[in-house]
Design an enzyme around this catalytic site. Structure first.
Site, PDB file in Angstrom:
ATOM      1  N   GLY A   1     -11.440   4.173   3.411  1.00 53.52           N
ATOM      2  CA  GLY A   1     -12.915   3.463   3.634  1.00 53.52           C
ATOM      3  C   GLY A   1     -13.322   3.625   5.030  1.00 53.52           C
ATOM      4  O   GLY A   1     -14.587   3.724   5.242  1.00 53.52           O
TER       5      GLY A   1
ATOM      6  N   THR B   1      -7.604   2.121   9.121  1.00 47.23           N
ATOM      7  CA  THR B   1      -7.871   2.981  10.643  1.00 47.23           C
ATOM      8  C   THR B   1      -8.821   2.115  11.419  1.00 47.23           C
ATOM      9  O   THR B   1      -8.522   1.946  12.618  1.00 47.23           O
ATOM     10  CB  THR B   1      -8.354   4.397  10.349  1.00 47.23           C
ATOM     11  OG1 THR B   1      -7.335   5.261   9.447  1.00 47.23           O
ATOM     12  CG2 THR B   1      -8.507   4.991  11.655  1.00 47.23           C
TER      13      THR B   1
ATOM     14  N   HIS C   1      -7.929   9.569   4.329  1.00 48.83           N
ATOM     15  CA  HIS C   1      -7.441   8.444   5.153  1.00 48.83           C
ATOM     16  C   HIS C   1      -7.642   8.940   6.652  1.00 48.83           C
ATOM     17  O   HIS C   1      -7.551  10.009   6.878  1.00 48.83           O
ATOM     18  CB  HIS C   1      -5.767   8.206   5.123  1.00 48.83           C
ATOM     19  CG  HIS C   1      -5.258   7.782   3.602  1.00 48.83           C
ATOM     20  ND1 HIS C   1      -4.640   8.443   2.916  1.00 48.83           N
ATOM     21  CD2 HIS C   1      -6.035   6.984   2.950  1.00 48.83           C
ATOM     22  CE1 HIS C   1      -4.569   7.863   1.865  1.00 48.83           C
ATOM     23  NE2 HIS C   1      -5.387   6.571   1.856  1.00 48.83           N
TER      24      HIS C   1
ATOM     25  N   ASP D   1       1.000  -1.125   0.035  1.00 42.69           N
ATOM     26  CA  ASP D   1       0.011   0.029  -0.110  1.00 42.69           C
ATOM     27  C   ASP D   1       0.866   1.453  -0.056  1.00 42.69           C
ATOM     28  O   ASP D   1       1.827   1.546   0.841  1.00 42.69           O
ATOM     29  CB  ASP D   1      -0.906  -0.131   1.228  1.00 42.69           C
ATOM     30  CG  ASP D   1      -2.117   1.005   1.315  1.00 42.69           C
ATOM     31  OD1 ASP D   1      -2.442   1.270   0.167  1.00 42.69           O
ATOM     32  OD2 ASP D   1      -2.290   1.373   2.442  1.00 42.69           O
TER      33      ASP D   1
ATOM     34  N   HIS E   1     -10.016   4.789  -1.682  1.00 49.21           N
ATOM     35  CA  HIS E   1      -9.120   4.853  -0.476  1.00 49.21           C
ATOM     36  C   HIS E   1      -9.751   5.442   0.893  1.00 49.21           C
ATOM     37  O   HIS E   1     -10.620   6.106   0.444  1.00 49.21           O
ATOM     38  CB  HIS E   1      -7.656   5.771  -0.575  1.00 49.21           C
ATOM     39  CG  HIS E   1      -6.906   4.929  -1.350  1.00 49.21           C
ATOM     40  ND1 HIS E   1      -5.637   4.634  -0.898  1.00 49.21           N
ATOM     41  CD2 HIS E   1      -6.678   4.342  -2.702  1.00 49.21           C
ATOM     42  CE1 HIS E   1      -4.879   3.802  -1.665  1.00 49.21           C
ATOM     43  NE2 HIS E   1      -5.509   3.819  -2.702  1.00 49.21           N
TER      44      HIS E   1
HETATM   45  P1  13P Z   1      -8.329   4.232   6.029  1.00 46.77           P
HETATM   46  O1  13P Z   1      -7.355   4.393   7.257  1.00 46.77           O
HETATM   47  O2  13P Z   1      -9.217   5.729   6.180  1.00 46.77           O
HETATM   48  O3  13P Z   1      -9.238   3.086   6.201  1.00 46.77           O
HETATM   49  O4  13P Z   1      -7.872   4.102   4.763  1.00 46.77           O
HETATM   50  C1  13P Z   1      -7.412   3.248   4.403  1.00 46.77           C
HETATM   51  C2  13P Z   1      -6.255   3.563   3.045  1.00 46.77           C
HETATM   52  O5  13P Z   1      -7.115   3.937   2.115  1.00 46.77           O
HETATM   53  C3  13P Z   1      -5.104   2.774   2.917  1.00 46.77           C
HETATM   54  O6  13P Z   1      -4.601   3.117   1.614  1.00 46.77           O
END
Ligand code: 13P
Length: 295
Positions: free
Chosen positions: A210, A233, A180, A82, A208
């Site tokens: 989510g 997260t 994020h 990622d 991204h």
């Molecule tokens: P979150 O941390 O908001 O879930 O986003 C995850 C993400 O997009 C990782 O690339």
């Protein structure tokens, strides 16, 4: 063989209008919990390691866990990098067994972003490794990548079209208003932009940020062409809360395996909920069969 590049798998999800859940594991147990959830639901899965997680455990440990957990399961599982920004780290992922990688040069001007993406494509493609790349800049905090609100900017559809014509990407990340981390206030998801970009580009889109998006918002994004939904997260919170809550409820219990079991079950429940919400349940074996990897 269940170790798959996400490229063919995501094309099927895009065609069938569901999304594959992409979770960021933080340790061996979180990896195992996501694999168990995917297997029990017969769903394809993407486990995506952040650069920070790779620096913490090392490439070798993570890829061994992946192989050990996923080699013999009957659902497709991708080991993805990622937000790769360090070219040496990306090259090592490709060489050591990641089945897909993200090159995130979205903080660079388009031409430079394309030049760096070209380099990664040239390494990844002959190795059969799928590639995700990003344009626009997604705001918020993703591990040690911090994009301030004033620096975040949406993807330009003309640039998205040019970018996707240039590269045969497995999945395309475009800044479309998500961020994020947990949202402060209502997320301002630009559905029209998602629609326009998907009409003008071939690869499926990665959503991204989510965590904190409600089910209806995610369903709308999937209907418009998002086939990969990233959750990080949310897992971090469940990881900590799963541990702490057990101890709060059982203050005299100092049996580590009981605490770890409670934490594991909480993570697995989250994974099952998200996989189901994104529409991946019941698709795993059929996808493996379609890509010729069900033995
Ligand atoms: P979150 O941390 O908001 O879930 O986003 C995850 C993400 O997009 C990782 O690339």
């Amino acid at each position: 063989m269940a170790l798959t590049s996400f490229k063919p798998v995501l094309r099927i999800a895009q065609r069938e209008k569901y999304a594959i859940a992409a979770f960021n594991p933080v340790d061996y147990a979180s990896m195992r919990a996501m694999v168990e959830a995917a297997v029990e639901l017969d769903a394809p899965l993407i486990m995506q390691t952040s650069a920070k997680t790779i620096r913490y455990y090392g490439h070798e440990a993570l890829v061994q866990w992946y192989r050990q957990l996923c080699e013999d399961v009957e659902v497709p599982v991708t080991l993805h990098l990622d937000h790769g920004k360090d070219l040496d780290m990306i090259k090592k992922c490709i060489d050591l067994g990641w089945t897909s990688v993200m090159i995130d040069a979205s903080d660079k001007p388009l031409e430079k972003n394309m030049k760096i993406t070209r380099q990664v494509m040239d390494w990844a493609t002959p190795a059969g490794v799928g590639v995700e790349a990003e344009i626009g800049e997604i705001g918020g905090v993703e591990e040690d990548i911090v994009v301030a609100e004033e620096d975040a900017h949406l993807a330009n559809p003309d640039e998205a079209e040019a970018f996707c014509k240039e590269f045969d990407l497995g999945v395309f990340a475009a800044a479309i208003g998500t961020a994020h981390g947990y949202y402060h206030g209502e997320p301002d998801v630009q559905f029209d932009l998602i629609k326009e970009i998907n009409e003008r580009t071939q690869p499926p889109m990665a959503l991204h940020g989510g965590t904190g998006l409600d089910e209806a918002t995610i369903a709308r994004c999937i209907a418009l062409g998002c086939a990969k939904v990233n959750i990080s997260t949310n897992l971090k919170h469940v990881f900590i809360d799963g541990f702490v809550n057990y101890h709060k409820d059982n203050p005299g219990d100092y049996e580590p395996l009981k605490v770890l079991t409670a934490q594991f079950e909480a993570m697995k429940e989250l994974f099952k909920q998200k996989i189901t919400e994104f529409g991946g349940a019941g698709k795993g074996k059929a996808v493996l069969e379609e890509i010729g990897q069900l033995h």
